[in-house]
Write a protein that holds these residues in place. Structure first.
Motif, PDB file in Angstrom:
ATOM      1  N   ARG A  52       0.836  -1.206   0.000  1.00 33.75           N
ATOM      2  CA  ARG A  52       0.000   0.000   0.000  1.00 33.75           C
ATOM      3  C   ARG A  52       0.872   1.257   0.000  1.00 33.75           C
ATOM      4  NH1 ARG A  52      -3.294  -2.751   4.416  1.00 33.75           N
ATOM      5  NH2 ARG A  52      -4.980  -3.787   3.299  1.00 33.75           N
ATOM      6  N   GLN A  66       2.324   1.757  -3.424  1.00 34.58           N
ATOM      7  CA  GLN A  66       1.311   2.282  -4.332  1.00 34.58           C
ATOM      8  C   GLN A  66       1.092   3.777  -4.105  1.00 34.58           C
ATOM      9  OE1 GLN A  66      -1.949  -0.275  -3.325  1.00 34.58           O
ATOM     10  NE2 GLN A  66      -1.334  -1.914  -4.723  1.00 34.58           N
ATOM     11  N   THR A  99       8.404  -5.555  -7.694  1.00 33.38           N
ATOM     12  CA  THR A  99       7.145  -5.541  -8.440  1.00 33.38           C
ATOM     13  C   THR A  99       7.227  -4.810  -9.772  1.00 33.38           C
ATOM     14  OG1 THR A  99       6.387  -3.467  -7.428  1.00 33.38           O
ATOM     15  CG2 THR A  99       5.867  -5.521  -6.268  1.00 33.38           C
ATOM     16  N   ARG A 150       2.260   1.199 -12.919  1.00 36.07           N
ATOM     17  CA  ARG A 150       0.969   0.832 -12.358  1.00 36.07           C
ATOM     18  C   ARG A 150       0.582  -0.582 -12.779  1.00 36.07           C
ATOM     19  NH1 ARG A 150      -3.126   3.969 -10.359  1.00 36.07           N
ATOM     20  NH2 ARG A 150      -5.217   3.041 -10.355  1.00 36.07           N
ATOM     21  N   GLU A 151       0.823  -0.891 -14.053  1.00 34.08           N
ATOM     22  CA  GLU A 151       0.446  -2.193 -14.590  1.00 34.08           C
ATOM     23  C   GLU A 151       1.216  -3.325 -13.918  1.00 34.08           C
ATOM     24  OE1 GLU A 151      -0.736   0.998 -17.140  1.00 34.08           O
ATOM     25  OE2 GLU A 151       1.264   0.458 -16.380  1.00 34.08           O
ATOM     26  N   LEU A 199       0.012  -3.835 -10.245  1.00 33.26           N
ATOM     27  CA  LEU A 199      -1.297  -4.495 -10.227  1.00 33.26           C
ATOM     28  C   LEU A 199      -1.159  -5.977 -10.581  1.00 33.26           C
ATOM     29  CD1 LEU A 199      -3.535  -1.773 -11.911  1.00 33.26           C
ATOM     30  CD2 LEU A 199      -3.709  -2.597  -9.554  1.00 33.26           C
ATOM     31  N   CYS A 207       0.327  -7.847  -7.569  1.00 37.66           N
ATOM     32  CA  CYS A 207      -0.661  -8.023  -6.497  1.00 37.66           C
ATOM     33  C   CYS A 207      -1.675  -9.107  -6.851  1.00 37.66           C
ATOM     34  CB  CYS A 207      -1.381  -6.708  -6.222  1.00 37.66           C
ATOM     35  SG  CYS A 207      -0.362  -5.435  -5.455  1.00 37.66           S
ATOM     36  N   ALA A 208      -2.090  -9.154  -8.106  1.00 43.27           N
ATOM     37  CA  ALA A 208      -3.088 -10.137  -8.523  1.00 43.27           C
ATOM     38  C   ALA A 208      -2.570 -11.558  -8.384  1.00 43.27           C
ATOM     39  CB  ALA A 208      -3.510  -9.864  -9.964  1.00 43.27           C
TER      40      ALA A 208
END
Length: 316
Positions: free
Chosen positions: A182, A185, A205, A209-210, A213, A216-217
């Motif tokens: 978090r 982000q 990561t 942004r992509e 995400l 996280c998925a």
């Protein structure tokens, strides 16, 4: 003092139980599975390890990894091969993360591959049995997840926390990982100033942004827990956000310890990488009650299955 809920065990009939020669104790969490194989007198014969067997990650996976760990233990014991270790000769107790869900336990018992006896309980219960040798005491366990378990002097038990990594398990590795992602982000958005923690997360990561995400998925409980070491490393580098997260973890685990034993009279054992790492930061009263565990969750599972089998068959 040992009690098992009726829907947490499955025993063959008495004649089949007479064939039991081996005891199997399993500690299964969201990161891995540890298994110990002993004879009926408790002499250790072999040990094995495999991937996660938390029930929240699937019953089929849990049994697959338990069987892989059992194969390792059987090889150490010289019991490998078709004439070696047979399920019908084994009584198994498993302390598994996620075993507080009755439906998952029922599915686990229904899927068992032929053991003469199977017991499934939450890993917090086997941890407290192992830590205190079956005697009264409390355990704060924090690794991938977090849970507290207490065995009181009157024989009653209680489980605190352990609500799962999505909504609970405060003070755990996955909980710290969620805080870390978090923050990363927010820093990516410009809502927070990036520091060592955000940069370390982005190294894992990606910084778009992509990519965040997508990470996280796919992460799951285990993936988020892998971010916890980044929090500790960033705190050591002076990152104020990471240090705040560490302090909050201490506060959460102390609250768990107090809820388990409001009178502060029972010995307290710590289990799991996060709890052990934070022990030195606990307040004086809680730290003073900390004792070295006599054993771990796999030992507690062996203690549980041996006691249950003796109760079914009489002292052997």
């Amino acid at each position: 003092m040992i009690s098992i809920a009726p829907d947490r065990s499955l025993f063959a009939d008495e004649s089949a139980l007479q064939a039991v020669r081996y005891l199997v104790g399993v500690d299964g969490g969201g990161t891995g599975t540890r298994l110990r194989l002993s004879d009926l007198d408790g002499r250790l014969l072999g040990q094995g390890e495999a991937g996660p067997s938390a029930l929240g990650q699937g019953v089929d996976q849990a049994w697959r990894h338990i069987e892989q760990a059992l194969q390792q233990a059987a090889e150490q014991a010289g019991l490998a091969g078709p004439q070696g270790l047979r399920h019908a000769e084994c009584a198994l107790a498993a302390g598994l993360s996620g075993a507080n869900l009755p439906a998952a336990c029922s599915e686990f018992l229904a899927s068992q591959p032929g053991y003469a006896a199977v017991i499934v309980v939450n890993d917090g219960y086997t941890t407290v049995l192992g830590a205190h040798g079956g005697q009264p005491g409390a355990v704060v366990a924090s690794g991938t997840g977090a849970v507290g378990e207490v065995l009181r002097r009157d024989g009653s038990t209680d489980c605190i926390s352990g609500w799962g990594w999505i909504t609970g398990d405060e003070g755990s590795g996955a909980w710290l990982g969620l805080k870390a992602i978090r923050h990363a982000q927010q820093a990516l958005d410009g809502r927070a100033v990036p520091g060592p923690l955000a940069f370390a997360v982005w190294d894992l990561t990606g910084r778009s942004r992509e990519s965040v995400l997508a990470w996280c998925a796919a992460a799951g409980q285990h993936g988020f827990a892998q971010l916890a070491p980044l929090v500790f490393m960033a705190a050591d580098k002076g990152d104020a956000v990471a240090q705040r997260f560490v302090d909050e973890a201490v506060t959460e685990l102390e609250a768990l310890a107090r809820a388990l034993d409001p009178q502060s009279e029972l010995p307290l054992a710590l289990a799991g990488s996060i709890a052990k790492r934070l022990e030195s930061k606990f307040s004086g009263n809680i730290r003073a009650r900390c004792v070295e565990p006599q054993g771990d969750s796999a030992d507690g599972a062996l203690h549980l299955v041996r006691s249950a089998l003796n109760a079914k068959m009489g002292s052997r």
